[in-house]
Design an enzyme around this catalytic site. Structure first.
Site, mmCIF file in Angstrom:
data_model
loop_
_atom_site.group_PDB
_atom_site.id
_atom_site.type_symbol
_atom_site.label_atom_id
_atom_site.label_comp_id
_atom_site.label_asym_id
_atom_site.label_seq_id
_atom_site.Cartn_x
_atom_site.Cartn_y
_atom_site.Cartn_z
ATOM 1 N N LYS A 11 0.816 -1.219 0.000
ATOM 2 C CA LYS A 11 0.000 0.000 0.000
ATOM 3 C C LYS A 11 0.858 1.282 0.000
ATOM 4 O O LYS A 11 2.072 1.230 0.261
ATOM 5 C CB LYS A 11 -0.938 -0.037 1.220
ATOM 6 N N TYR A 51 -12.472 -2.162 -4.000
ATOM 7 C CA TYR A 51 -13.002 -2.250 -2.631
ATOM 8 C C TYR A 51 -14.527 -2.158 -2.590
ATOM 9 O O TYR A 51 -15.094 -1.837 -1.542
ATOM 10 C CB TYR A 51 -12.379 -1.165 -1.751
ATOM 11 N N PHE A 59 -15.623 3.784 6.483
ATOM 12 C CA PHE A 59 -14.246 4.131 6.122
ATOM 13 C C PHE A 59 -13.993 4.074 4.622
ATOM 14 O O PHE A 59 -12.860 4.302 4.172
ATOM 15 C CB PHE A 59 -13.252 3.223 6.860
ATOM 16 N N ARG A 87 -2.333 -14.299 4.735
ATOM 17 C CA ARG A 87 -3.053 -13.582 5.800
ATOM 18 C C ARG A 87 -2.294 -13.701 7.129
ATOM 19 O O ARG A 87 -2.258 -12.751 7.916
ATOM 20 C CB ARG A 87 -4.486 -14.122 5.949
ATOM 21 N N THR A 93 -5.759 -6.839 10.716
ATOM 22 C CA THR A 93 -6.039 -5.578 10.017
ATOM 23 C C THR A 93 -5.493 -4.378 10.788
ATOM 24 O O THR A 93 -4.920 -3.453 10.198
ATOM 25 C CB THR A 93 -7.563 -5.409 9.827
ATOM 26 N N ARG A 104 2.146 -6.318 9.307
ATOM 27 C CA ARG A 104 1.386 -5.168 9.817
ATOM 28 C C ARG A 104 1.888 -4.733 11.190
ATOM 29 O O ARG A 104 1.895 -3.535 11.490
ATOM 30 C CB ARG A 104 -0.104 -5.505 9.815
ATOM 31 N N ASN A 114 -2.087 0.190 6.731
ATOM 32 C CA ASN A 114 -1.550 -1.043 7.322
ATOM 33 C C ASN A 114 -0.654 -1.826 6.347
ATOM 34 O O ASN A 114 -0.483 -3.036 6.476
ATOM 35 C CB ASN A 114 -2.686 -1.900 7.880
ATOM 36 N N HIS A 117 -2.335 -5.411 1.504
ATOM 37 C CA HIS A 117 -3.621 -6.063 1.289
ATOM 38 C C HIS A 117 -3.361 -7.507 0.916
ATOM 39 O O HIS A 117 -2.382 -7.800 0.228
ATOM 40 C CB HIS A 117 -4.389 -5.390 0.130
ATOM 41 N N GLU A 128 -9.557 -10.859 -7.579
ATOM 42 C CA GLU A 128 -8.562 -9.800 -7.361
ATOM 43 C C GLU A 128 -7.321 -10.003 -8.249
ATOM 44 O O GLU A 128 -6.767 -9.028 -8.765
ATOM 45 C CB GLU A 128 -8.187 -9.748 -5.878
HETATM 46 P P1 IDP Z 1 -8.201 -6.674 5.625
HETATM 47 O O1 IDP Z 1 -7.348 -5.773 4.767
HETATM 48 O O2 IDP Z 1 -7.461 -7.157 6.836
HETATM 49 O O3 IDP Z 1 -8.837 -7.799 4.833
HETATM 50 P P2 IDP Z 1 -10.795 -5.360 5.591
HETATM 51 O O4 IDP Z 1 -11.809 -5.444 6.681
HETATM 52 O O5 IDP Z 1 -11.069 -6.127 4.336
HETATM 53 O O6 IDP Z 1 -9.379 -5.774 6.218
HETATM 54 O O7 IDP Z 1 -10.607 -3.825 5.245
HETATM 55 C C1 IDP Z 1 -9.969 -3.416 4.049
HETATM 56 C C2 IDP Z 1 -9.045 -2.273 4.384
HETATM 57 O O8 IDP Z 1 -9.831 -1.149 4.805
HETATM 58 C C3 IDP Z 1 -8.079 -2.508 5.552
HETATM 59 O O9 IDP Z 1 -6.914 -3.228 5.179
HETATM 60 C C4 IDP Z 1 -7.768 -1.084 5.971
HETATM 61 O O10 IDP Z 1 -6.822 -0.463 5.088
HETATM 62 C C5 IDP Z 1 -9.123 -0.413 5.813
HETATM 63 N N1 IDP Z 1 -9.914 -0.462 7.056
HETATM 64 C C6 IDP Z 1 -10.526 -1.545 7.605
HETATM 65 N N2 IDP Z 1 -11.189 -1.219 8.730
HETATM 66 C C7 IDP Z 1 -10.983 0.109 8.901
HETATM 67 C C8 IDP Z 1 -11.393 1.047 9.910
HETATM 68 O O11 IDP Z 1 -12.111 0.713 10.875
HETATM 69 N N3 IDP Z 1 -10.975 2.343 9.750
HETATM 70 C C9 IDP Z 1 -10.198 2.741 8.688
HETATM 71 N N4 IDP Z 1 -9.793 1.898 7.737
HETATM 72 C C10 IDP Z 1 -10.166 0.597 7.837
HETATM 73 MG MG MG Z 2 -10.210 -7.683 3.271
#
Ligand code: IDP
Ligand code: MG
Length: 140
Positions: A11, A51, A59, A87, A93, A104, A114, A117, A128
């Site tokens: 990212k 997304y 968010f 993962r 996350t 992370r 973070n 992805h 994807e």
């Molecule tokens: P993941 O990347 O661990 O699969 P997801 O829930 O799919 O997590 O969320 C996608 C991305 O959205 C996260 O990697 C992060 O960059 C962002 N994100 C997720 N939850 C939040 C939040 O509560 N606040 C701000 N950004 C978030």
């Molecule tokens: Mg995800």
């Protein structure tokens, strides 16, 4: 157990700090092979489509702003149970909740920024991977 392919994105927070090599080393040290890789700047439309599943989340808009704020590295990782394995290598996350030694935990700046992805299921991995690559790009 099977050989799988998963989509990874390094990212903008990580490209900004010039740590793409350090992150790639984590994948390779863990036994995942980078079989395709391209550094790109996501368009707003690409970020919103990628997304799409999160479009109703609070968010979403900030996430699309962040993902278009700088270059990203899109890549395909291949290996045994690559989707779940990646993962694990990535960690939670939220970097604050991620296990020691995960990408992370070690590199993430916030729950949004973070660093990486990774696809979360075989269905999403397929969608994807082919969002960014075609079969001729995948050199296993
Ligand atoms: P993941 O990347 O661990 O699969 P997801 O829930 O799919 O997590 O969320 C996608 C991305 O959205 C996260 O990697 C992060 O960059 C962002 N994100 C997720 N939850 C939040 C939040 O509560 N606040 C701000 N950004 C978030
Ligand atoms: Mg995800």
């Amino acid at each position: 157990m099977a050989i799988e392919r998963t989509l990874s994105i390094i990212k903008p927070d990580a490209t900004r700090r010039n740590i793409t090599g350090k992150i790639n080393a984590r994948f390779e040290e863990a036994g995942l092979k980078i079989i395709a890789q391209r550094r790109i700047r996501l368009s707003r439309t690409q970020a919103e489509q990628f997304y799409e599943v999160h479009s109703e989340r609070p968010f979403f808009n900030d996430l699309c702003d962040f993902m278009t704020s700088g270059p990203v590295v899109v890549q395909v990782l291949e290996g045994e149970s690559a989707i779940a394995h990646n993962r694990q290598i990535m960690g939670n996350t939220n970097p604050a909740n991620a296990d020691a030694g995960t990408i992370r935990k070690d590199f993430g700046e916030s729950i949004e920024a973070n660093s990486v992805h990774g696809s979360d299921s075989p269905e999403n991995a397929r969608r994807e991977v082919y969002f960014f690559f075609c079969d001729c790009d995948l050199v296993g």
